[in-house]
Design an enzyme around this catalytic site. Sequence first.
Site, PDB file in Angstrom:
ATOM      1  N   ARG A 228     -14.705  -9.670  -2.798  1.00  0.00           N
ATOM      2  CA  ARG A 228     -13.705  -9.811  -1.352  1.00  0.00           C
ATOM      3  C   ARG A 228     -12.996 -11.206  -1.658  1.00  0.00           C
ATOM      4  NH1 ARG A 228     -14.470  -5.112  -1.158  1.00  0.00           N
ATOM      5  NH2 ARG A 228     -15.051  -3.768   0.614  1.00  0.00           N
ATOM      6  N   GLU A 257      -4.351  -9.322   2.381  1.00  0.00           N
ATOM      7  CA  GLU A 257      -4.033  -8.127   1.335  1.00  0.00           C
ATOM      8  C   GLU A 257      -3.010  -7.540   2.233  1.00  0.00           C
ATOM      9  OE1 GLU A 257      -7.643  -6.266  -0.017  1.00  0.00           O
ATOM     10  OE2 GLU A 257      -8.210  -8.103  -1.091  1.00  0.00           O
ATOM     11  N   HIS A 276      -6.347  -4.518  -5.150  1.00  0.00           N
ATOM     12  CA  HIS A 276      -7.594  -4.034  -4.816  1.00  0.00           C
ATOM     13  C   HIS A 276      -7.831  -2.637  -5.360  1.00  0.00           C
ATOM     14  CE1 HIS A 276     -10.601  -4.768  -1.687  1.00  0.00           C
ATOM     15  NE2 HIS A 276     -11.310  -4.075  -2.542  1.00  0.00           N
TER      16      HIS A 276
HETATM   17  C1  DGY Z   1     -15.297  -1.156  -2.007  1.00  0.00           C
HETATM   18  O1  DGY Z   1     -15.678  -0.004  -2.039  1.00  0.00           O
HETATM   19  O2  DGY Z   1     -15.844  -1.991  -1.340  1.00  0.00           O
HETATM   20  C2  DGY Z   1     -14.062  -1.683  -2.785  1.00  0.00           C
HETATM   21  O3  DGY Z   1     -13.725  -2.788  -2.391  1.00  0.00           O
HETATM   22  C3  DGY Z   1     -13.179  -0.630  -2.660  1.00  0.00           C
HETATM   23  O4  DGY Z   1     -13.619   0.525  -3.645  1.00  0.00           O
END
Ligand code: DGY
Length: 317
Positions: A228, A257, A276
Amino acid sequence: MLPAPGMEKINAFCDAQTWEGELPPSTEVLLRNVADVEGIVSLLTDRIDSRLMDSAPKLRVISNCAVGFDNIDIKEATKRRIVVTNTPGVLTETTADFTFTLMMAAARRVVEADKLVRAGKWKTWGPMILLGQDVYGSTIGIIGLGRIGRAIARRARGFDMKVLYHDVVRRRDAEQELGITYTELDNLISESDFITIHTNLTEATYHLIGAPQFAKMKERCILVNTSRGPIVDNMALYDALKTGKIASAGLDVTEHEPLPADHPLLSLDNVIIAPHIASASVVTRTKMALMAADNLISVLSGRMPPNPVNPEAMKKL
Ligand code: DGY
């Protein structure tokens, strides 16, 4: 919109209203549309907070189509006996593949190389053109040894890397199985040629990597983040990349983002930024959608879902 197999499963089970927009629905739109819903399938771009829960008095389940769930106020959900679910496991290897992709691309300057060729600036083979760093045989530091962290460790061992890890709990089973070494975070930061982050975003991990940590990294260090964005202080990262405190970075996630077009990070050549997409393979996204559908359907059918984040909410139903 989810991959079709997930949507088909949901539509076969209940009346579902689908948001078709490319951008996430605004808070106002969400609040207007949840008054009568019993379940929500959310994406990581949907903020599900107490205000939204207040507007959805019949809500029983929030099925997040992601392994991360920092977009949802879990405490508030549990208080209201709303079950929250996620999609762990199915995206592990796909995400680990992409983490390695970013690491190798940053180490071997693949994006810079492609730009050079396309711009017609490559004149001839030269012994000093675009020299990068070796991945094979170097030291990698893994922050967070959950499923994805372990999948990275397995890949790294295949590259004959020395693997250091840090986690809030020591994982002796993994140390035995994978031949990896536990170390304190500060030591991992100063010893690693590559640092990769695989921890959840919480109050404790917000800006876990900032100016004091960059100051301790090796000059040749390459930072990779597919977890993240806010775990890394993006302005401190910019400084570290700009001033040569570290060599480069590969990011699948950023603090905002997308990043605004004038964000300083976008002006640097020594950072690769992806939108992402670490879990974005056809097979994995389909599995995630099916899992999100199963979780939703289970709770609405009165059963414990396969992947509850707050199972205690279900017990109280
Ligand atoms: C998640 O699943 O948390 C990712 O960031 C996106 O697949």
